[in-house]
Design a protein around this motif. Structure first.
Motif, mmCIF file in Angstrom:
data_model
loop_
_atom_site.group_PDB
_atom_site.id
_atom_site.type_symbol
_atom_site.label_atom_id
_atom_site.label_comp_id
_atom_site.label_asym_id
_atom_site.label_seq_id
_atom_site.Cartn_x
_atom_site.Cartn_y
_atom_site.Cartn_z
ATOM 1 N N ALA A 104 1.027 -1.194 -0.045
ATOM 2 C CA ALA A 104 0.108 0.072 0.030
ATOM 3 C C ALA A 104 0.773 1.484 -0.228
ATOM 4 C CB ALA A 104 -0.954 -0.033 0.922
ATOM 5 N N VAL A 105 1.937 1.278 0.750
ATOM 6 C CA VAL A 105 3.050 2.400 0.705
ATOM 7 C C VAL A 105 3.502 2.579 -0.389
ATOM 8 C CG1 VAL A 105 4.945 3.280 1.753
ATOM 9 C CG2 VAL A 105 3.369 2.100 3.458
ATOM 10 N N THR A 106 3.770 1.410 -1.230
ATOM 11 C CA THR A 106 4.723 1.636 -2.726
ATOM 12 C C THR A 106 3.466 2.134 -3.562
ATOM 13 O OG1 THR A 106 5.764 -0.468 -1.979
ATOM 14 C CG2 THR A 106 6.031 0.214 -4.125
ATOM 15 N N ALA A 107 2.153 1.786 -3.499
ATOM 16 C CA ALA A 107 1.256 2.020 -4.575
ATOM 17 C C ALA A 107 1.078 3.605 -4.297
ATOM 18 C CB ALA A 107 0.141 0.989 -4.398
ATOM 19 N N ALA A 108 1.030 3.963 -3.004
ATOM 20 C CA ALA A 108 0.707 5.314 -3.005
ATOM 21 C C ALA A 108 1.871 6.142 -3.246
ATOM 22 C CB ALA A 108 0.277 5.707 -1.351
ATOM 23 N N LEU A 109 2.706 5.955 -3.225
ATOM 24 C CA LEU A 109 4.080 6.723 -3.558
ATOM 25 C C LEU A 109 4.116 6.642 -5.099
ATOM 26 C CD1 LEU A 109 6.383 6.031 -0.593
ATOM 27 C CD2 LEU A 109 5.500 8.559 -1.449
ATOM 28 N N GLU A 110 3.967 5.295 -5.692
ATOM 29 C CA GLU A 110 3.968 5.323 -7.186
ATOM 30 C C GLU A 110 2.922 6.212 -7.859
ATOM 31 O OE1 GLU A 110 6.341 0.907 -7.713
ATOM 32 O OE2 GLU A 110 4.121 0.999 -7.722
ATOM 33 N N ALA A 111 1.845 6.275 -7.369
ATOM 34 C CA ALA A 111 0.528 7.019 -7.902
ATOM 35 C C ALA A 111 0.682 8.338 -7.763
ATOM 36 C CB ALA A 111 -0.446 6.278 -7.249
ATOM 37 N N HIS A 112 1.567 8.958 -6.840
ATOM 38 C CA HIS A 112 1.652 10.354 -6.475
ATOM 39 C C HIS A 112 2.042 11.242 -7.511
ATOM 40 C CE1 HIS A 112 1.797 14.153 -4.435
ATOM 41 N NE2 HIS A 112 1.245 13.599 -3.170
ATOM 42 N N PRO A 113 1.596 12.195 -8.260
ATOM 43 C CA PRO A 113 1.980 12.877 -9.643
ATOM 44 C C PRO A 113 3.384 13.622 -8.865
ATOM 45 C CG PRO A 113 0.071 13.989 -8.665
ATOM 46 C CD PRO A 113 0.150 12.585 -7.686
ATOM 47 N N LEU A 114 3.735 13.988 -7.723
ATOM 48 C CA LEU A 114 4.775 14.611 -7.677
ATOM 49 C C LEU A 114 6.202 13.876 -7.207
ATOM 50 C CD1 LEU A 114 3.300 18.002 -5.831
ATOM 51 C CD2 LEU A 114 4.398 17.694 -7.989
ATOM 52 N N VAL A 115 5.779 12.504 -6.899
ATOM 53 C CA VAL A 115 6.934 11.369 -6.652
ATOM 54 C C VAL A 115 7.520 10.774 -7.817
ATOM 55 C CG1 VAL A 115 7.405 9.611 -5.019
ATOM 56 C CG2 VAL A 115 5.656 11.164 -4.651
ATOM 57 N N THR A 116 8.739 10.762 -7.966
ATOM 58 C CA THR A 116 9.568 9.841 -8.861
ATOM 59 C C THR A 116 10.504 9.076 -7.966
ATOM 60 O OG1 THR A 116 9.788 11.843 -10.113
ATOM 61 C CG2 THR A 116 11.336 9.820 -10.733
ATOM 62 N N ILE A 117 10.255 7.750 -8.443
ATOM 63 C CA ILE A 117 11.080 6.631 -7.604
ATOM 64 C C ILE A 117 12.212 5.992 -8.520
ATOM 65 C CG2 ILE A 117 10.972 4.472 -6.550
ATOM 66 C CD1 ILE A 117 7.984 5.096 -5.835
ATOM 67 N N ASP A 118 13.371 6.400 -7.952
ATOM 68 C CA ASP A 118 14.581 5.998 -8.623
ATOM 69 C C ASP A 118 15.147 4.768 -7.977
ATOM 70 O OD1 ASP A 118 16.941 6.051 -10.094
ATOM 71 O OD2 ASP A 118 18.013 7.316 -8.550
ATOM 72 N N ARG A 119 15.095 3.570 -8.712
ATOM 73 C CA ARG A 119 15.757 2.563 -7.954
ATOM 74 C C ARG A 119 17.128 2.285 -8.033
ATOM 75 N NH1 ARG A 119 11.938 -0.563 -4.612
ATOM 76 N NH2 ARG A 119 9.785 -0.209 -5.445
ATOM 77 N N ALA A 120 17.894 3.099 -7.400
ATOM 78 C CA ALA A 120 19.272 2.960 -7.383
ATOM 79 C C ALA A 120 20.027 3.257 -6.164
ATOM 80 C CB ALA A 120 19.994 3.896 -8.646
ATOM 81 N N GLU A 121 21.296 2.520 -5.822
ATOM 82 C CA GLU A 121 22.079 3.110 -4.783
ATOM 83 C C GLU A 121 22.526 4.535 -4.958
ATOM 84 O OE1 GLU A 121 25.287 0.506 -3.930
ATOM 85 O OE2 GLU A 121 25.991 1.710 -2.257
ATOM 86 N N VAL A 122 22.478 5.037 -3.874
ATOM 87 C CA VAL A 122 23.335 6.555 -3.751
ATOM 88 C C VAL A 122 24.541 6.059 -3.257
ATOM 89 C CG1 VAL A 122 23.344 9.036 -2.869
ATOM 90 C CG2 VAL A 122 20.996 7.904 -3.917
ATOM 91 N N ALA A 123 25.756 5.906 -3.924
ATOM 92 C CA ALA A 123 26.769 5.396 -3.374
ATOM 93 C C ALA A 123 27.973 6.081 -2.990
ATOM 94 C CB ALA A 123 27.422 4.256 -4.567
ATOM 95 N N GLY A 124 27.637 7.245 -2.192
ATOM 96 C CA GLY A 124 28.503 8.240 -1.962
ATOM 97 C C GLY A 124 27.743 9.431 -1.447
ATOM 98 N N LEU A 125 28.470 10.582 -1.192
ATOM 99 C CA LEU A 125 27.782 11.595 -0.966
ATOM 100 C C LEU A 125 26.774 12.274 -1.938
ATOM 101 C CD1 LEU A 125 29.594 14.672 1.157
ATOM 102 C CD2 LEU A 125 28.121 12.932 2.037
ATOM 103 N N PRO A 126 25.654 12.713 -1.908
ATOM 104 C CA PRO A 126 24.760 12.986 -3.012
ATOM 105 C C PRO A 126 25.442 14.029 -3.689
ATOM 106 C CG PRO A 126 23.579 12.981 -0.822
ATOM 107 C CD PRO A 126 24.952 12.557 -0.739
ATOM 108 N N PRO A 127 25.136 14.268 -4.956
ATOM 109 C CA PRO A 127 25.982 15.085 -5.782
ATOM 110 C C PRO A 127 25.615 16.697 -5.373
ATOM 111 C CG PRO A 127 24.516 13.785 -7.275
ATOM 112 C CD PRO A 127 24.206 13.357 -5.907
ATOM 113 N N ASP A 128 26.673 17.558 -5.640
ATOM 114 C CA ASP A 128 26.260 18.957 -5.147
ATOM 115 C C ASP A 128 24.975 19.541 -5.828
ATOM 116 O OD1 ASP A 128 28.645 18.773 -3.714
ATOM 117 O OD2 ASP A 128 29.800 19.674 -5.325
ATOM 118 N N THR A 129 24.785 19.002 -6.998
ATOM 119 C CA THR A 129 23.381 19.747 -7.573
ATOM 120 C C THR A 129 22.106 19.437 -6.987
ATOM 121 O OG1 THR A 129 23.524 17.857 -8.795
ATOM 122 C CG2 THR A 129 24.197 19.922 -9.890
ATOM 123 N N TRP A 130 22.129 18.421 -5.796
ATOM 124 C CA TRP A 130 20.892 18.059 -5.114
ATOM 125 C C TRP A 130 20.998 19.008 -3.820
ATOM 126 C CZ3 TRP A 130 20.720 11.987 -4.469
ATOM 127 C CH2 TRP A 130 20.686 11.489 -5.723
#
Ligand code: FAD
Length: 467
Positions: A104-130
């Motif tokens: 249910a949590v997954t479906a709600a987030l997947e359906a939200h128009p303002l949410v994008t889900i990126d299935r990838a590891e953040v393998a270090g400090l997030p880039p400076d552009t974030w």
């Protein structure tokens, strides 16, 4: 509008992403599963419950976690909404069908128009552009990210074999038997010479206690829990196995302490040290243990003065990754050294599914408010969420002898709340005692929390916008 990035789609990250999106701000949620799994997660679902399926007590009048449930519902929590929808029978507790809940949590987030889900590891400090990031990667944060955070903090460690000692509510200790004194009355920097609560044992009491420790049922380690622990934090039952006198020469040594209640010299002493700035909680010094919870309550209540002890937290050992938050985070959960990074969930040093989601909820709201340019108003410390966040970001006090790592993960509990200004009385104005007093105190604390949350909600711009 630039999106906010949330790293980790567990209990905290899912809630944070939901709150951000509900406030009208775009969000990218980065979750490494299923591409990369942790030692405990088994599925690709967001907000996977890795162990028990319980959110604990749902009683908002008598239990701090029940109050936290209620506050989270009021603040539009996705985790609570999905938990309520997928409830399974569990008496006074809120337990959930784990797959239905996570789906249910997954479906709600997947359906939200303002949410994008990126299935990838953040393998270090997030880039400076974030420019705004909520890190919610939990106790099993992937090593690459953990190392990058460690390098940023200047601390020596981030992942621990978490050896935690029990914490007791101060007002449940029998001071007719226990007494305040520091060893050799040493005041030390910031102390008074009477900083510890001491509980003395005579020889018979000590021998019976050692027998109970040796016979007590222990929890087994899971296979993945292979992080070593050091001699400095051995569980007490392991010390007892090394020899019946080991504890009397270690954490239970009786030297430098005089029991004012009797001329008899103590044979062994258990010391408890103040754990929070309010002075409502005391931890049992050196009492890290892997005894089963029921056994801990039974055996530790054999200690003179602790017969009626109420435990805010019991001891345990497991791997955990968490920040020294009181030093590193500001009151809105931003890292002081790099304020574009906010932290949420168990990595901030809270403990438990519900607490992790609650900190995620607030981190999401703080991040959204900042992005929208509206005031960031911290919650009153009298609410369950405010008390929890206050503990993480400043309420805990460092102790001289254990240093910064005296900060240990914590469930929400009434010991984190500022005490009531006046003790509640019976309807005819009489002083209350025993169970009636405890019940009335909890009722008064939770009533105060509800009133203060309502006042906060009335003023908070993001909350109003989100409702
Ligand atoms: C083995 C174990 C058992 C536990 N049992 C209980 C229990 O029974 N009851 C309870 O209340 N609490 C329990 N806890 C404690 C805690 O409440 C849970 O771990 C809870 O899930 C913490 O929520 P969180 O959101 O902080 O982390 P998590 O729910 O673990 O979420 C973190 C997420 O981040 C992802 N992630 C990690 N690193 C990266 C990265 N670099 N990039 C992208 N994604 C990443 C993970 O895959 C995960 O989905 C347990 C903890 C452990 C480790």
């Amino acid at each position: 509008m630039n999106p906010i990035h949330v790293v980790g789609g567990g209990l905290a990250g899912s809630e944070a992403a939901w709150q951000i999106a509900q406030a009208g701000v775009p969000v990218v949620l980065h979750e490494m599963r299923p591409e990369r799994m942790t030692e405990a997660h088994r599925t690709r679902g967001l907000a996977e419950l890795v162990c028990s399926n319980s959110f604990r007590s749902d009683d908002a009048n008598a239990n701090a976690v029940g109050l936290l449930h209620q506050e989270m519902r009021r603040l539009g929590s996705l985790i609570m909404a999905c938990g309520d929808r997928h409830q399974v029978p569990a008496g006074g507790a809120l337990a959930v069908d784990r797959d239905g809940f996570s789906d249910a949590v997954t479906a709600a987030l997947e359906a939200h128009p303002l949410v994008t889900i990126d299935r990838a590891e953040v393998a270090g400090l997030p880039p400076d552009t974030w420019d705004s990031v909520v890190v919610a990667t939990g106790p099993l944060t992937s090593p690459a990210l953990a190392e990058a955070i460690l390098a940023l903090t200047g601390e020596t460690s981030l992942a621990f074999f978490d050896a935690i000692a029990p914490i007791v509510h101060r007002d449940s200790i029998d001071m007719g038997k226990a007494w305040f004194q520091s060893r050799y009355d040493k005041a030390g920097p910031g102390g008074t010479g009477a900083d510890y609560i001491n509980c003395a044992m005579n020889r018979d009491e000590y021998e019976a206690f050692i027998d109970a420790l040796l016979a007590g049922e222990k929890t087994e380690f899971k296979e993945w829990e292979n992080t070593p622990y050091f001699d400095g934090c051995l569980p007490i039952e392991v010390m007892a196995e090394r020899g019946r006198e080991t504890l009397r020469h270690g954490p239970m040594k009786p030297v430098g302490l005089t029991n004012p209640h009797t001329p008899e010299r103590p044979y062994a002493v258990v010391q408890l040290r103040q754990d929070n700035a309010l002075g409502t909680l005391f931890n049992m010094v050196g009492f890290q243990t892997k005894l089963k919870y029921g056994e801990q309550s039974r055996i530790f209540r054999m200690i003179p003065g602790l017969e009626g002890a109420e435990f805010a937290r019991l001891g345990g050992l497991h791997r955990n990754t968490y920040l020294n938050s009181p030093r590193l985070l500001d009151p809105t959960l931003r890292m002081k050294a790099q304020p574009r990074l906010r932290f949420a969930g168990q990595i901030t040093g809270c403990e438990g599914y519900v607490e992790s989601a609650a900190v995620g909820l607030m981190a999401g709201r703080f991040a959204a408010a900042e992005r929208l340019g509206v005031p960031l108003r911290p919650l009153p410390h009298t609410t369950a969420m405010g008390a929890l966040i206050n503990h993480i970001t400043g309420g805990h006090i460092e102790t001289i002898d254990e240093g910064p790592r005296s900060f240990q993960p914590m469930n929400v509990n009434f010991g984190l709340f500022p005490p009531l200004e006046r003790a509640p009385k019976s309807p005819d104005g009489k002083r209350l005692r025993g169970a009636g007093k405890t019940r009335a105190k909890k009722q008064a604390l939770t009533d105060r929390a509800r009133a203060d949350l309502a006042a906060w909600l009335g003023r908070d711009v993001v909350s109003v916008a989100a409702e």
